[in-house]
Design a protein around this motif. Structure first.
Motif, PDB file in Angstrom:
ATOM      1  N   HIS A   1       0.804  -1.226   0.000  1.00 23.99           N
ATOM      2  CA  HIS A   1       0.000   0.000   0.000  1.00 23.99           C
ATOM      3  C   HIS A   1       0.835   1.274   0.000  1.00 23.99           C
ATOM      4  O   HIS A   1       2.042   1.269   0.206  1.00 23.99           O
ATOM      5  CB  HIS A   1      -0.974  -0.005   1.185  1.00 23.99           C
ATOM      6  CG  HIS A   1      -0.311  -0.013   2.538  1.00 23.99           C
ATOM      7  ND1 HIS A   1       0.325   1.075   3.065  1.00 23.99           N
ATOM      8  CD2 HIS A   1      -0.209  -1.007   3.481  1.00 23.99           C
ATOM      9  CE1 HIS A   1       0.775   0.790   4.266  1.00 23.99           C
ATOM     10  NE2 HIS A   1       0.476  -0.474   4.545  1.00 23.99           N
TER      11      HIS A   1
ATOM     12  N   GLY B   1      -1.689   4.183   3.452  1.00 25.01           N
ATOM     13  CA  GLY B   1      -2.619   3.102   3.166  1.00 25.01           C
ATOM     14  C   GLY B   1      -2.679   2.029   4.239  1.00 25.01           C
ATOM     15  O   GLY B   1      -2.051   2.110   5.293  1.00 25.01           O
ATOM     16  N   SER B   2      -3.461   1.005   3.927  1.00 26.39           N
ATOM     17  CA  SER B   2      -3.664  -0.137   4.810  1.00 26.39           C
ATOM     18  C   SER B   2      -4.397  -1.202   4.016  1.00 26.39           C
ATOM     19  O   SER B   2      -4.758  -0.984   2.850  1.00 26.39           O
ATOM     20  CB  SER B   2      -4.491   0.257   6.031  1.00 26.39           C
ATOM     21  OG  SER B   2      -5.818   0.593   5.639  1.00 26.39           O
TER      22      SER B   2
ATOM     23  N   SER C   1      -7.508  -2.120   4.407  1.00 25.12           N
ATOM     24  CA  SER C   1      -8.862  -1.669   4.074  1.00 25.12           C
ATOM     25  C   SER C   1      -8.873  -0.545   3.051  1.00 25.12           C
ATOM     26  O   SER C   1      -9.843  -0.399   2.294  1.00 25.12           O
ATOM     27  CB  SER C   1      -9.607  -1.225   5.337  1.00 25.12           C
ATOM     28  OG  SER C   1      -8.972  -0.123   5.952  1.00 25.12           O
ATOM     29  N   MET C   2      -7.805   0.244   2.973  1.00 30.38           N
ATOM     30  CA  MET C   2      -7.802   1.361   2.022  1.00 30.38           C
ATOM     31  C   MET C   2      -7.669   0.909   0.579  1.00 30.38           C
ATOM     32  O   MET C   2      -7.958   1.671  -0.346  1.00 30.38           O
ATOM     33  CB  MET C   2      -6.717   2.372   2.388  1.00 30.38           C
ATOM     34  CG  MET C   2      -7.147   3.288   3.532  1.00 30.38           C
ATOM     35  SD  MET C   2      -6.032   4.676   3.790  1.00 30.38           S
ATOM     36  CE  MET C   2      -6.385   5.667   2.331  1.00 30.38           C
TER      37      MET C   2
ATOM     38  N   ARG D   1      -9.611  -1.178  -0.615  1.00 33.42           N
ATOM     39  CA  ARG D   1     -11.005  -1.495  -0.957  1.00 33.42           C
ATOM     40  C   ARG D   1     -11.055  -2.808  -1.768  1.00 33.42           C
ATOM     41  O   ARG D   1     -10.435  -3.782  -1.369  1.00 33.42           O
ATOM     42  CB  ARG D   1     -11.656  -0.328  -1.665  1.00 33.42           C
ATOM     43  CG  ARG D   1     -11.711   0.932  -0.775  1.00 33.42           C
ATOM     44  CD  ARG D   1     -12.474   2.066  -1.409  1.00 33.42           C
ATOM     45  NE  ARG D   1     -12.635   3.178  -0.489  1.00 33.42           N
ATOM     46  CZ  ARG D   1     -11.766   4.177  -0.355  1.00 33.42           C
ATOM     47  NH1 ARG D   1     -10.660   4.203  -1.106  1.00 33.42           N
ATOM     48  NH2 ARG D   1     -11.972   5.150   0.504  1.00 33.42           N
TER      49      ARG D   1
ATOM     50  N   SER E   1      -0.981  -4.747   5.945  1.00 30.50           N
ATOM     51  CA  SER E   1      -0.688  -3.404   6.440  1.00 30.50           C
ATOM     52  C   SER E   1       0.713  -3.409   7.049  1.00 30.50           C
ATOM     53  O   SER E   1       1.016  -4.235   7.918  1.00 30.50           O
ATOM     54  CB  SER E   1      -1.702  -2.979   7.514  1.00 30.50           C
ATOM     55  OG  SER E   1      -3.014  -2.924   6.998  1.00 30.50           O
TER      56      SER E   1
ATOM     57  N   TYR F   1       0.674   0.963  10.420  1.00 32.36           N
ATOM     58  CA  TYR F   1      -0.528   1.219   9.635  1.00 32.36           C
ATOM     59  C   TYR F   1      -1.638   0.231   9.959  1.00 32.36           C
ATOM     60  O   TYR F   1      -1.389  -0.868  10.461  1.00 32.36           O
ATOM     61  CB  TYR F   1      -0.208   1.105   8.139  1.00 32.36           C
ATOM     62  CG  TYR F   1       0.766   2.122   7.618  1.00 32.36           C
ATOM     63  CD1 TYR F   1       0.340   3.374   7.185  1.00 32.36           C
ATOM     64  CD2 TYR F   1       2.132   1.830   7.540  1.00 32.36           C
ATOM     65  CE1 TYR F   1       1.231   4.305   6.686  1.00 32.36           C
ATOM     66  CE2 TYR F   1       3.033   2.762   7.044  1.00 32.36           C
ATOM     67  CZ  TYR F   1       2.578   3.993   6.620  1.00 32.36           C
ATOM     68  OH  TYR F   1       3.467   4.922   6.130  1.00 32.36           O
ATOM     69  N   GLY F   2      -2.868   0.610   9.584  1.00 33.98           N
ATOM     70  CA  GLY F   2      -3.998  -0.286   9.732  1.00 33.98           C
ATOM     71  C   GLY F   2      -4.113  -0.799  11.151  1.00 33.98           C
ATOM     72  O   GLY F   2      -4.102  -0.022  12.112  1.00 33.98           O
TER      73      GLY F   2
ATOM     74  N   LYS G   1     -10.687   5.877   9.920  1.00 33.27           N
ATOM     75  CA  LYS G   1     -11.517   4.714   9.599  1.00 33.27           C
ATOM     76  C   LYS G   1     -10.670   3.504   9.215  1.00 33.27           C
ATOM     77  O   LYS G   1     -11.157   2.374   9.243  1.00 33.27           O
ATOM     78  CB  LYS G   1     -12.467   5.052   8.449  1.00 33.27           C
ATOM     79  CG  LYS G   1     -13.405   6.218   8.717  1.00 33.27           C
ATOM     80  CD  LYS G   1     -14.180   6.580   7.460  1.00 33.27           C
ATOM     81  CE  LYS G   1     -15.046   7.810   7.679  1.00 33.27           C
ATOM     82  NZ  LYS G   1     -15.748   8.226   6.425  1.00 33.27           N
ATOM     83  N   HIS G   2      -9.414   3.757   8.845  1.00 34.79           N
ATOM     84  CA  HIS G   2      -8.565   2.694   8.307  1.00 34.79           C
ATOM     85  C   HIS G   2      -7.366   2.347   9.193  1.00 34.79           C
ATOM     86  O   HIS G   2      -6.658   1.382   8.893  1.00 34.79           O
ATOM     87  CB  HIS G   2      -8.060   3.104   6.923  1.00 34.79           C
ATOM     88  CG  HIS G   2      -9.158   3.382   5.945  1.00 34.79           C
ATOM     89  ND1 HIS G   2      -9.840   2.379   5.287  1.00 34.79           N
ATOM     90  CD2 HIS G   2      -9.714   4.555   5.520  1.00 34.79           C
ATOM     91  CE1 HIS G   2     -10.758   2.918   4.491  1.00 34.79           C
ATOM     92  NE2 HIS G   2     -10.700   4.212   4.611  1.00 34.79           N
ATOM     93  N   HIS G   3      -7.127   3.134  10.245  1.00 35.74           N
ATOM     94  CA  HIS G   3      -5.947   2.924  11.087  1.00 35.74           C
ATOM     95  C   HIS G   3      -6.356   2.920  12.560  1.00 35.74           C
ATOM     96  O   HIS G   3      -7.020   3.854  13.021  1.00 35.74           O
ATOM     97  CB  HIS G   3      -4.911   4.021  10.856  1.00 35.74           C
ATOM     98  CG  HIS G   3      -4.474   4.159   9.435  1.00 35.74           C
ATOM     99  ND1 HIS G   3      -3.621   3.267   8.828  1.00 35.74           N
ATOM    100  CD2 HIS G   3      -4.796   5.075   8.479  1.00 35.74           C
ATOM    101  CE1 HIS G   3      -3.420   3.633   7.573  1.00 35.74           C
ATOM    102  NE2 HIS G   3      -4.126   4.724   7.332  1.00 35.74           N
TER     103      HIS G   3
END
Length: 265
Positions: free
Chosen positions: A36, A40-41, A43-44, A46, A64, A68-69, A170-172
């Motif tokens: 990522h 990122g992570s 979930s990012m 998608r 991740s 991250y994440g 929302k992602h971390h």
């Protein structure tokens, strides 16, 4: 989405890595590992990794990185140095592959990385040339451009005074870990001379270098530099595309990746 966790040890420190397998039942098919971006992570990404491996009929691994994440966060007093991408490429990724039972000597994976993840993929392929089947690098960084620094500085303002922090949270699990590790490293004066161009000459696998022509974090000079260092490079400029080709033009990217990894199909 089935998220799993595995422990690795890097520099005598135990780290927990969040990861997801995609279509693991295709055990006899090649593996694509997704790396990522700098914020990122898992979930990012998608649904892009799942769509990509389904188009190929392959397996996938998304993870991740530490910091991250829901992987082990960066300690609040830890500042990442200019070598932070080298450490991910040369220490963390090999430890993760080993922990997950992936024998890169016997069955080299393909790497698909975005932004910092693209740089990490290239550095890993340079350090372990016999252990990577191929690299797809989307909007990678090889050297520091003023355009990049200006956009990263604007991201800092958006994090402090805009909605970026709320969106990333929302992602971390530890959003400050993710943001400040990346942002402080890139904007540090010590990072200005960072340049991995000359390290790429040992890459032995084919490379697909994808760059959006409207990328606010980098120019076509980045992917052209890859082509100058790695003979088996295909450069794909994308008009009307920003820093995230897989979000701006996912169908075009998946089609290009399919043609690259399975020519003649």
């Amino acid at each position: 989405m089935t998220i799993e966790f595995v422990d690795i040890v890097v520099d005598a420190r135990r780290l927990t890595i969040e990861h997801e397998w995609l279509s693991p039942e295709r055990r006899d098919q090649p593996l694509m590992v997704f790396l990522h971006e700098g914020l990122g992570s898992v979930s990012m990404w998608r649904d892009f990794p799942a769509k990509a491996v389904d188009a190929l009929g392959w397996r996938g691994l998304v993870y991740s990185r530490p910091g991250y994440g829901r992987s082990t966060p960066r300690p609040s007093d830890e500042a990442w140095g200019p070598d932070f991408m080298h450490r991910q490429a040369q220490q963390v990724l090999p430890a993760l592959l080993q922990a997950l039972g992936i024998d890169a000597h016997r069955d080299p994976p393909w790497l698909l990385g975005h932004s910092d993840g693209g740089s990490i993929a290239l550095l890993h392929a340079a350090a372990f040339p016999a252990q990577v089947a191929g690299v797809v690098a989307m909007a990678p960084h090889l050297f520091v451009e003023e355009l990049s620094l200006a956009s990263i500085a604007r991201a800092r303002e958006a994090y402090l005074h805009g909605a970026l922090r709320q969106g990333l949270a929302k992602h971390h699990a530890d959003v400050n870990s993710a943001f400040w590790g990346w942002n402080n490293a890139w904007l540090s004066p010590a990072f200005r001379p960072w340049d991995i161009s000359d390290e790429l000459g040992t890459i032995a696998c084919p490379v697909l270098a994808i760059q959006g022509e409207d990328d606010e974090y980098g120019t076509l000079a980045q992917v052209r530099r890859i082509a100058a260092r790695v003979k088996a490079t295909t450069v794909l400029p994308l008009p009307e595309c920003g820093h995230s080709p897989h979000r701006d033009q996912p169908e075009r990217v998946i089609s290009a990746v399919s043609s690259f990894v399975q020519p003649g199909r």
